[in-house]
Design a protein around this motif. Sequence first.
Motif, PDB file in Angstrom:
ATOM      1  N   ALA A 900     -56.972  82.989  31.673  1.00 49.24           N
ATOM      2  CA  ALA A 900     -56.321  83.841  30.692  1.00 49.24           C
ATOM      3  C   ALA A 900     -56.219  83.195  29.321  1.00 49.24           C
ATOM      4  O   ALA A 900     -55.502  83.681  28.464  1.00 49.24           O
ATOM      5  CB  ALA A 900     -54.934  84.232  31.191  1.00 49.24           C
ATOM      6  N   ASN A 901     -56.956  82.105  29.095  1.00 57.37           N
ATOM      7  CA  ASN A 901     -56.883  81.424  27.808  1.00 57.37           C
ATOM      8  C   ASN A 901     -57.047  82.368  26.633  1.00 57.37           C
ATOM      9  O   ASN A 901     -56.359  82.278  25.636  1.00 57.37           O
ATOM     10  CB  ASN A 901     -57.976  80.353  27.722  1.00 57.37           C
ATOM     11  N   GLU A 902     -57.998  83.279  26.794  1.00 57.13           N
ATOM     12  CA  GLU A 902     -58.296  84.220  25.735  1.00 57.13           C
ATOM     13  C   GLU A 902     -57.058  85.072  25.425  1.00 57.13           C
ATOM     14  O   GLU A 902     -56.726  85.316  24.279  1.00 57.13           O
ATOM     15  CB  GLU A 902     -59.468  85.089  26.196  1.00 57.13           C
ATOM     16  N   THR A 903     -56.376  85.465  26.493  1.00 58.77           N
ATOM     17  CA  THR A 903     -55.173  86.271  26.329  1.00 58.77           C
ATOM     18  C   THR A 903     -54.100  85.492  25.582  1.00 58.77           C
ATOM     19  O   THR A 903     -53.383  86.024  24.742  1.00 58.77           O
ATOM     20  CB  THR A 903     -54.632  86.669  27.715  1.00 58.77           C
ATOM     21  N   LEU A 904     -53.989  84.208  25.918  1.00 56.80           N
ATOM     22  CA  LEU A 904     -52.971  83.385  25.264  1.00 56.80           C
ATOM     23  C   LEU A 904     -53.258  83.250  23.777  1.00 56.80           C
ATOM     24  O   LEU A 904     -52.354  83.341  22.941  1.00 56.80           O
ATOM     25  CB  LEU A 904     -52.940  81.994  25.905  1.00 56.80           C
TER      26      LEU A 904
ATOM     27  N   MET B   1     -50.661  82.412  41.431  1.00 57.10           N
ATOM     28  CA  MET B   1     -51.354  82.532  40.157  1.00 57.10           C
ATOM     29  C   MET B   1     -51.095  83.910  39.592  1.00 57.10           C
ATOM     30  O   MET B   1     -51.143  84.903  40.271  1.00 57.10           O
ATOM     31  CB  MET B   1     -52.854  82.340  40.392  1.00 57.10           C
ATOM     32  N   ASN B   2     -50.855  83.930  38.360  1.00 56.02           N
ATOM     33  CA  ASN B   2     -50.630  85.161  37.656  1.00 56.02           C
ATOM     34  C   ASN B   2     -51.789  85.405  36.726  1.00 56.02           C
ATOM     35  O   ASN B   2     -52.234  84.508  36.060  1.00 56.02           O
ATOM     36  CB  ASN B   2     -49.405  84.995  36.773  1.00 56.02           C
ATOM     37  N   LEU B   3     -52.238  86.576  36.660  1.00 51.49           N
ATOM     38  CA  LEU B   3     -53.277  86.815  35.674  1.00 51.49           C
ATOM     39  C   LEU B   3     -53.005  88.135  35.004  1.00 51.49           C
ATOM     40  O   LEU B   3     -52.950  89.180  35.626  1.00 51.49           O
ATOM     41  CB  LEU B   3     -54.655  86.854  36.334  1.00 51.49           C
ATOM     42  N   ALA B   4     -52.832  88.063  33.719  1.00 45.73           N
ATOM     43  CA  ALA B   4     -52.666  89.298  32.974  1.00 45.73           C
ATOM     44  C   ALA B   4     -54.044  89.765  32.534  1.00 45.73           C
ATOM     45  O   ALA B   4     -54.859  88.984  32.073  1.00 45.73           O
ATOM     46  CB  ALA B   4     -51.777  89.045  31.771  1.00 45.73           C
ATOM     47  N   ILE B   5     -54.313  90.994  32.733  1.00 42.35           N
ATOM     48  CA  ILE B   5     -55.618  91.513  32.325  1.00 42.35           C
ATOM     49  C   ILE B   5     -55.400  92.457  31.150  1.00 42.35           C
ATOM     50  O   ILE B   5     -54.567  93.350  31.219  1.00 42.35           O
ATOM     51  CB  ILE B   5     -56.290  92.282  33.486  1.00 42.35           C
ATOM     52  N   ARG B   6     -56.109  92.235  30.091  1.00 43.03           N
ATOM     53  CA  ARG B   6     -55.941  93.085  28.921  1.00 43.03           C
ATOM     54  C   ARG B   6     -57.286  93.337  28.321  1.00 43.03           C
ATOM     55  O   ARG B   6     -58.107  92.441  28.218  1.00 43.03           O
ATOM     56  CB  ARG B   6     -55.074  92.347  27.895  1.00 43.03           C
TER      57      ARG B   6
END
Lengths: 925, 237
Positions: A900-904, B1-6
């Motif tokens: 999720a680096n991109e999201t951060l 693990m958490n993963l936010a998807i956007r």
Amino acid sequence: MFQFSLGLPARSRYLWRVTAKPRPTDESAEIRLPEPFVRWFATKGWAPRAHQMELLAQAQAGQSVLLIAPTGAGKTLAGFLPTLTELAERPKRRPGEGHRGIHTLYISPLKALAVDIERNLGKPVEEIGLPVTIETRTGDTPAHKRQRQKLVPPDILLTTPEQLALLIAASDARRFFEDLRYVIFDELHSLVTSKRGHLLALGLARLRTFVPDLRAIGLSATVAEPDELRRWLVSQNPLHHAPPSGLPAISPSRGEIRPTLAPPSIADGRERVAPRKLLISPLEGEMAGRLEGGVSASPAKDDRLAGLITVAGGAKPDISILDSRERVPWAGHSARYAIAEIYEAIRQHKTTLLFVNTRSQAELLFQELWRANEDALPIALHHGSLDVGQRRRVEKAMADNALRAIVATSTLDLGIDWGDVDLVVHVGAPKGASRLAQRIGRANHRMDEPSKAVLIPANRFEVLECRAALDANYIGAQDTPPLLDGALDVLAQHILGTACAAPFDADLLYEEVTSAAPYAGLDRQTFDRVVDFVATGGYALKSYERYARIRRTREGLWRVTHPRIAQQYRLNIGTIVEMPELNVRYVRQGRVAGYGGRVLGKVEEYFAETLRPGDNFLFAGKVLRFEGIRENECIVSGGGGKTQIIVPSYAGGKFPLSTYLADQVRAMLADPDRWHTLPEQVEDWLRLQREKSVLPMRGDLLVETFPRADRHYMVAYPFEGRLAHQTLGMLLTRRLERANARPLGFVATDYSLAVWGLDDMGALFAAGKPSLGALFDEDMLGDDLEAWLNDSWMLKRMFRTCAVIAGLIEKRFPGQEKTGRQVTVSADLIYDVLRSHEPDHILLQATRADAAAGLLDVSRLADMLSRIRGRIVHKRLDQISPLAVPVMLEIGKESVNGEANETLLMEAADLVEEAMGAGLAGGSR
Amino acid sequence: MNLAIRTTAILPADLVTVAGERAVCDPRGVLYFPELSLLAVSDLHLEKGSSLARRGALIPPYDTAATLARLQAVIADYAPRIVISLGDSFHDGEGASRLHDDFRERLEQLMAGRDWFWIAGNHDPDAPADLPGETVRELAVASLVFRHEPSKGQAGGEVAGHLHPCARIVQRGRSVRRRCFAGDGSRMIMPAFGAYTGSLNVLDRAYAGLFNRESLVAYMMGKDRIFALPGAMLRAG
């Protein structure tokens, strides 16, 4: 001895053993024990134990042996008895005769264990009056002593797998080992499960090439599949030792010809009879026999199996699960609720050993205990990131019985002798039945007295898991993991090492390598590709021929091209590749610029990078204030104050729930008759679940869907461990996204998995858009897995490990970090380039194999998906179910992962834009 | 693990200014000046793989192919009249002579029909062997000077490379490090473009005195867009 399975699923590793055909014990008297030994046993008032005599008999008959015995059974003495009796009868060295080589090599997974054995073995040797020299050789052995050992070798050398790899890569290796008679592997069960074990198996194969009639002795705790270890100890390739076309073996180091010691070849297809000399084993002609004291033995009926001696466990351990007065929490791992009760238990015992599963938990528990420690009892902390000096001090204090309690992680799992521990407390679930048994074994080194242990589940699911582990422990079930095929990166390292010692013939080396159990199934083509990799990188684009590390000579032997290659090899040996770490150095507050200060241990670089000066974090049992990073050091001072305290997290160290325990937990959920063994509050919880939703049958997969706040949730309960669930979560969200179900994220625990999104997934499943059967179809392990894997940070991390082990990139050494980043090429960049240009490269193949077996647990996921086909139970609910609470509490708790680096970045950039307007990015947009 | 998807729409490449000249800060790591039809790229480090292989590290020999393929893509997109390679175009002095014929041809095709300048770098101080293009120490275009190593102190209108800048932020307790363009409006230091090039944090002392700290912005390279983050949000290390 025969085995039958208990009608569990075919893949279950649970086996029950029954020993048949008792054998009269008086026959053991036939085994020859030299006079001084008999006298020594008599003065001690002891008698040699049955398994010790049996091992002696089998070894004297020329056979390799596996001894499975619990701690305290006199395993070490048993292992060394063949060596000591042989050395006792060896004629004295004549004047003028050259030095004799190493007689016995002892290999243990831990340096500390080797040192410990030197002490423990030295005593009987001295008392019996044996003319035997014993020395250790580890990474800590000074250079002058190592050099002397090469010239004047001890009779018994105690060492580690890495040192063995170094010794066999030396140019004098063949001569150094030519007198070797025995090699003893201690704690074999823990050595064989890793790449370290693969390297060691290759080392053993090399030793067998030097000394064809070498006998290997394995000492092990109880394992699920003893035959795997029996195979590991002996050659799996009958061709391996057959001297070419009946010629006598030539010892090239001295140029002399001596008759081969190899047993008769079975190249003609006849069964080879295990060579026996001097004394006929009392077991001859029998399949197995029962000796006194719960000892059973079976000689090798098949020459691809070592003999087996099993000593049954001593007294049954007294294990209980804490039935707390307090409320057991839904989720979490701290077990903070039980601190008062744990402290009370420490007070009531002499020495308590407290095991936890991770270093973070160790730090937290230690902190909590000291908060409760009104009597100021001496309680210590021990884990792998602490400074070695500190760890040795704790170990010594423990051996001296100066401590009342030690909080420890798996660094204390292995058989080091620890004072008088009379209670083991296991905080958190044990994750495996065999792990639990081995840890509890630590409690008492006298096998006839029961060990006492208390399990402290940290949350409600862990109560179920602890119960399952306890039941398994009671019936003696084992769930040690199956052995994996030999890794190709390790093979590459070994091939280069072999060339460093002397030029090799590829045909002969292939035979040698396939004689090692982990590589028995290795095909020639793959082997040749690995040789090619070692030589020129093995790339389809053949542009590195002129830079080859090894090259084929005119005689057809592979030879190292430059002495520098051998030097580099020695620096990079081994299979333990650490994550980049920083020393934690303790200074006076505000004195970052100065030097000096004590080193407390190591933290991983990525953790230190998240800290800001002034942050407080918990390490080495102290609250520390982060001052800054200087070169490869994390500078800290005494912390405190009111700010929040951060607990470092560590990569790895989290063991997934074993397949066996998972199955047991599912069985327990499905069977209300067993609930009465659970604490009342847990029983109530399950009952409530049955009322509000449903409890799945043992083989079923329950999937619940429900709305909550403005989101929709799907919770599945596969009980396959966190790793497999994470992989499943990644794949499910990809599929849901494709089905336009608009998933937003997921979280995984050891037991279940929650996915949330904007659409009502329950309605979609009911309408078959997609159906749950389609969603959980095994085909997700095809393209979806491939696509996701390739971009996964986990795969990059594994690639780095493989690349270091295989010798493609060098290990990072302390102090090198800063410059390293600019001069060398990072493994991530190499990975990206290699993947897009040569996706089938041997190193990527090795990386994927690791991923499938390890971090991603793909094989377990595959088993699960095939098991639940047609057995998915969907329950649509209006609200969250009791069983779903634990996983729902995890949402948002764990930090977002690498993907999720991109999201951060987006979040950070959005924040800036919000605060400062859009002007910043453009300057003049 | 958490993963936010956007999912987010891909933004157009960001526009920045360097000493008044407008430029597109492309997330693929090049700088394009539309008014000048000029594309700048820095630290290609071609043939780094074979350079290391000479010393026994047999890392995959595909870096030149990878770097050229990416370069080809950006040149095809912008079709610039002028291309400036800001130095360290080859990892060592013999790099150009080790270049495989296929790659040499590809490079020559890229160069054809435009003005191509090789700025001399510390790794490749001399003109690359048998390749067209002009090799210069530095180049002045409009109000800008292009050179390999940034000059000491304040320099108006400089575009340089050499330092391989990256930036790091910490968000939600996690550290994210990316290559970046580092600029303060008057100077721009470009990220290294080569497939095997590492990077150095813009807060490292190697950058001391180069930027006006208050106006420093790190244009961090995302997958499809640039993330502009002010100096105050950046972390060392």
